[in-house]
Scaffold this motif. Structure first.
Motif, PDB file in Angstrom:
ATOM      1  N   ALA A  99      10.483  12.772 -16.933  1.00 17.75           N
ATOM      2  CA  ALA A  99      10.098  11.604 -18.104  1.00 17.75           C
ATOM      3  C   ALA A  99      10.257  10.527 -17.441  1.00 17.75           C
ATOM      4  O   ALA A  99       9.699   9.524 -17.488  1.00 17.75           O
ATOM      5  CB  ALA A  99      10.527  11.901 -19.402  1.00 17.75           C
ATOM      6  N   VAL A 100      11.582  10.244 -17.129  1.00 18.34           N
ATOM      7  CA  VAL A 100      12.157   9.156 -16.441  1.00 18.34           C
ATOM      8  C   VAL A 100      11.533   8.689 -15.102  1.00 18.34           C
ATOM      9  O   VAL A 100      11.233   7.545 -14.924  1.00 18.34           O
ATOM     10  CB  VAL A 100      13.866   9.181 -16.370  1.00 18.34           C
ATOM     11  N   SER A 101      11.304   9.603 -14.449  1.00 18.08           N
ATOM     12  CA  SER A 101      10.734   9.530 -12.875  1.00 18.08           C
ATOM     13  C   SER A 101       9.305   8.875 -13.442  1.00 18.08           C
ATOM     14  O   SER A 101       8.987   7.988 -12.441  1.00 18.08           O
ATOM     15  CB  SER A 101      10.487  10.753 -12.442  1.00 18.08           C
ATOM     16  N   ALA A 102       8.481   9.310 -14.142  1.00 18.16           N
ATOM     17  CA  ALA A 102       7.123   9.056 -14.633  1.00 18.16           C
ATOM     18  C   ALA A 102       7.319   7.410 -14.944  1.00 18.16           C
ATOM     19  O   ALA A 102       6.580   6.534 -14.557  1.00 18.16           O
ATOM     20  CB  ALA A 102       6.636   9.719 -15.510  1.00 18.16           C
ATOM     21  N   LEU A 103       8.433   7.072 -15.802  1.00 16.16           N
ATOM     22  CA  LEU A 103       8.397   5.641 -16.399  1.00 16.16           C
ATOM     23  C   LEU A 103       8.817   4.687 -15.053  1.00 16.16           C
ATOM     24  O   LEU A 103       8.133   3.574 -15.124  1.00 16.16           O
ATOM     25  CB  LEU A 103       9.434   5.484 -17.092  1.00 16.16           C
ATOM     26  N   ALA A 148       0.811  -1.175  -0.133  1.00 16.15           N
ATOM     27  CA  ALA A 148       0.123  -0.068   0.138  1.00 16.15           C
ATOM     28  C   ALA A 148       0.946   1.231   0.045  1.00 16.15           C
ATOM     29  O   ALA A 148       0.604   2.183  -0.668  1.00 16.15           O
ATOM     30  CB  ALA A 148      -1.046   0.026   1.221  1.00 16.15           C
ATOM     31  N   ALA A 149       1.980   0.956   0.779  1.00 17.05           N
ATOM     32  CA  ALA A 149       2.771   2.469   0.876  1.00 17.05           C
ATOM     33  C   ALA A 149       3.575   2.619  -0.488  1.00 17.05           C
ATOM     34  O   ALA A 149       3.716   3.492  -0.894  1.00 17.05           O
ATOM     35  CB  ALA A 149       3.684   2.245   1.890  1.00 17.05           C
ATOM     36  N   LEU A 150       3.812   1.291  -1.018  1.00 15.09           N
ATOM     37  CA  LEU A 150       4.424   1.622  -2.678  1.00 15.09           C
ATOM     38  C   LEU A 150       3.517   2.302  -3.466  1.00 15.09           C
ATOM     39  O   LEU A 150       3.806   3.236  -4.359  1.00 15.09           O
ATOM     40  CB  LEU A 150       4.842   0.132  -3.038  1.00 15.09           C
ATOM     41  N   LEU A 151       2.351   1.940  -3.527  1.00 16.31           N
ATOM     42  CA  LEU A 151       1.179   2.375  -4.432  1.00 16.31           C
ATOM     43  C   LEU A 151       1.074   3.965  -3.986  1.00 16.31           C
ATOM     44  O   LEU A 151       1.069   4.691  -5.079  1.00 16.31           O
ATOM     45  CB  LEU A 151      -0.115   1.790  -4.309  1.00 16.31           C
ATOM     46  N   TRP A 191       2.458   9.774  -5.882  1.00 17.77           N
ATOM     47  CA  TRP A 191       3.267  10.848  -5.470  1.00 17.77           C
ATOM     48  C   TRP A 191       4.376  11.257  -6.497  1.00 17.77           C
ATOM     49  O   TRP A 191       4.331  12.334  -7.156  1.00 17.77           O
ATOM     50  CB  TRP A 191       3.934  10.899  -4.142  1.00 17.77           C
ATOM     51  N   ILE A 192       5.093  10.113  -6.927  1.00 13.67           N
ATOM     52  CA  ILE A 192       6.167  10.288  -8.104  1.00 13.67           C
ATOM     53  C   ILE A 192       5.482  10.790  -9.193  1.00 13.67           C
ATOM     54  O   ILE A 192       5.828  11.693 -10.070  1.00 13.67           O
ATOM     55  CB  ILE A 192       6.763   9.238  -8.339  1.00 13.67           C
ATOM     56  N   LEU A 193       4.388  10.127  -9.696  1.00 14.25           N
ATOM     57  CA  LEU A 193       3.673  10.381 -11.197  1.00 14.25           C
ATOM     58  C   LEU A 193       3.194  11.783 -11.015  1.00 14.25           C
ATOM     59  O   LEU A 193       3.171  12.507 -12.089  1.00 14.25           O
ATOM     60  CB  LEU A 193       2.474   9.360 -11.262  1.00 14.25           C
ATOM     61  N   TRP A 194       2.532  12.232  -9.870  1.00 14.29           N
ATOM     62  CA  TRP A 194       2.077  13.617  -9.843  1.00 14.29           C
ATOM     63  C   TRP A 194       3.236  14.639  -9.987  1.00 14.29           C
ATOM     64  O   TRP A 194       3.185  15.697 -10.405  1.00 14.29           O
ATOM     65  CB  TRP A 194       1.382  13.869  -8.469  1.00 14.29           C
ATOM     66  N   GLU A 195       4.509  14.459  -9.105  1.00 17.04           N
ATOM     67  CA  GLU A 195       5.246  15.216  -9.165  1.00 17.04           C
ATOM     68  C   GLU A 195       6.193  15.452 -10.546  1.00 17.04           C
ATOM     69  O   GLU A 195       6.621  16.360 -11.277  1.00 17.04           O
ATOM     70  CB  GLU A 195       6.498  14.961  -8.143  1.00 17.04           C
ATOM     71  N   ALA A 196       6.175  14.189 -11.389  1.00 19.09           N
ATOM     72  CA  ALA A 196       6.849  14.157 -12.780  1.00 19.09           C
ATOM     73  C   ALA A 196       5.688  15.033 -13.519  1.00 19.09           C
ATOM     74  O   ALA A 196       6.132  15.645 -14.532  1.00 19.09           O
ATOM     75  CB  ALA A 196       6.624  12.694 -13.065  1.00 19.09           C
ATOM     76  N   TYR A 197       4.420  14.828 -13.448  1.00 18.88           N
ATOM     77  CA  TYR A 197       3.519  15.665 -14.320  1.00 18.88           C
ATOM     78  C   TYR A 197       3.751  17.078 -14.120  1.00 18.88           C
ATOM     79  O   TYR A 197       3.735  17.902 -15.388  1.00 18.88           O
ATOM     80  CB  TYR A 197       1.888  15.198 -13.848  1.00 18.88           C
TER      81      TYR A 197
END
Length: 314
Positions: A198-202, A107-110, A115-121
């Motif tokens: 972009a790499v962070s999102a991937l 759950a913590a990983l999800l 958060w990573i995807l939002w920051e990448a956006y």
């Protein structure tokens, strides 16, 4: 009256399983302790490097490492708690704590991935300056640390969902370090700062898939679902095919923790057959064909209602 029988020359299966898991817990604790020390050290390094360089790839990887420190500490605590012997109140012991730890880690990983995807956006929408040289140096150091931690945990992740959760956290960090290296090289070579986000999102998408699989596996154990890879229909067919067995009812198969499947069932024994011999034979067949060692069978004469049958633990 309830009777429990163990045939001569066949020690109780639970004692054997418990000894094996006690040894496994000791090995898992050592692995987790080593990985925890390495991860905590390089988390601090990546936080400093990310702040100095302005790299989201490094900061996201440092955030992932921070969650890893908590995850590894939780996994280590769960392993040590699982060593405690069973009590009259907790007759199966504390093995399920490891599954709870795996569920929490998933759950913590999800949440971390979101958060990573939002920051990448946000970084893709508004690119910021990244110091590629600092990012590259810290990412390479982080990659070495994560490779060591992953190698330490790899041997235990096949048999323990708890260790697998910790391994996935470290594997995510390893991917994060690789991504940070790629991003820093692109920034240094082309000046394309968007590469960092972009790499962070991937990386986030790769972590998401593994975390979801771990969440489903741990949830299956917590909900007492049949162990993955075990065909319950085949188990029923095997049990029903044992000579002297005329019917199988109330068959249940679940797992106390990863690697500890449990089976209970009502077994109709044919008239004239020796119940003890039939159940000993059934136990042997279930162990040989399906790897089931913790088996509780409740025998009864053919046609006798289940609630009138006596228990026999094999």
């Amino acid at each position: 009256m309830r009777t429990h029988s163990h045939p001569p020359g066949h020690p109780h299966d639970d004692a054997h399983v418990g000894h094996g898991h006690s040894h496994g817990h000791g090995t898992d604790a050592r692995r987790l302790g080593i990985a925890l020390g390495i991860t905590a050290t390089f988390m601090v390094v990546e936080v400093i490097g990310g702040l100095v360089s302005g790299s989201l790839a490094l900061l996201s990887d440092a955030g992932h490492m921070a969650s890893d420190v908590a995850a590894l500490a939780l996994s280590l605590f769960a392993v040590r708690l699982a060593r405690r012997p069973a009590t009259p109140e907790r007759t199966y012991g504390f093995h399920r704590v490891e599954i709870l730890a795996a569920f929490v880690n998933a759950a913590a990983l999800l949440l971390l991935t979101l958060w990573i995807l939002w920051e990448a956006y946000t970084r893709l929408a508004e690119p910021s300056e990244v110091q590629g040289g600092v990012t590259l140096a810290v990412a390479v150091a982080g990659l070495v640390a994560n490779l060591v931690s992953a190698a330490v945990l790899h041997g235990g992740q096949r048999d323990s969902l708890n260790v697998r959760g910790a391994f996935l956290h470290v594997l995510g960090d390893l991917l994060g370090s690789v991504g940070a290296i790629v991003a820093s090289l692109l920034v240094l070579g082309t000046g394309w700062t968007v590469a960092d986000a972009a790499v962070s999102a991937l990386i986030g998408l790769l972590i998401l898939r593994s975390a979801w699989a771990l969440l489903l596996d741990s949830l299956n154990v917590l909900l007492e679902g049949a162990p993955r890879g075990l065909d319950v229909r085949a188990v029923r067919t095997t049990l029903g095919g044992v000579p002297g067995v005329r019917g199988v009812h109330d068959l249940h198969v679940w797992a106390i923790t990863a690697g500890q499947p449990v089976l209970t069932a009502h077994v109709e024994v044919a008239g004239g057959a020796d119940s003890a011999e039939v159940l000993v034979r059934a136990r042997q067949v279930l162990r040989e064909r399906h790897g089931l060692r913790h088996v509780t069978l409740q025998p009864g004469a053919e046609g006798q209602p289940c609630e009138q049958r006596e228990d026999l633990h094999t």
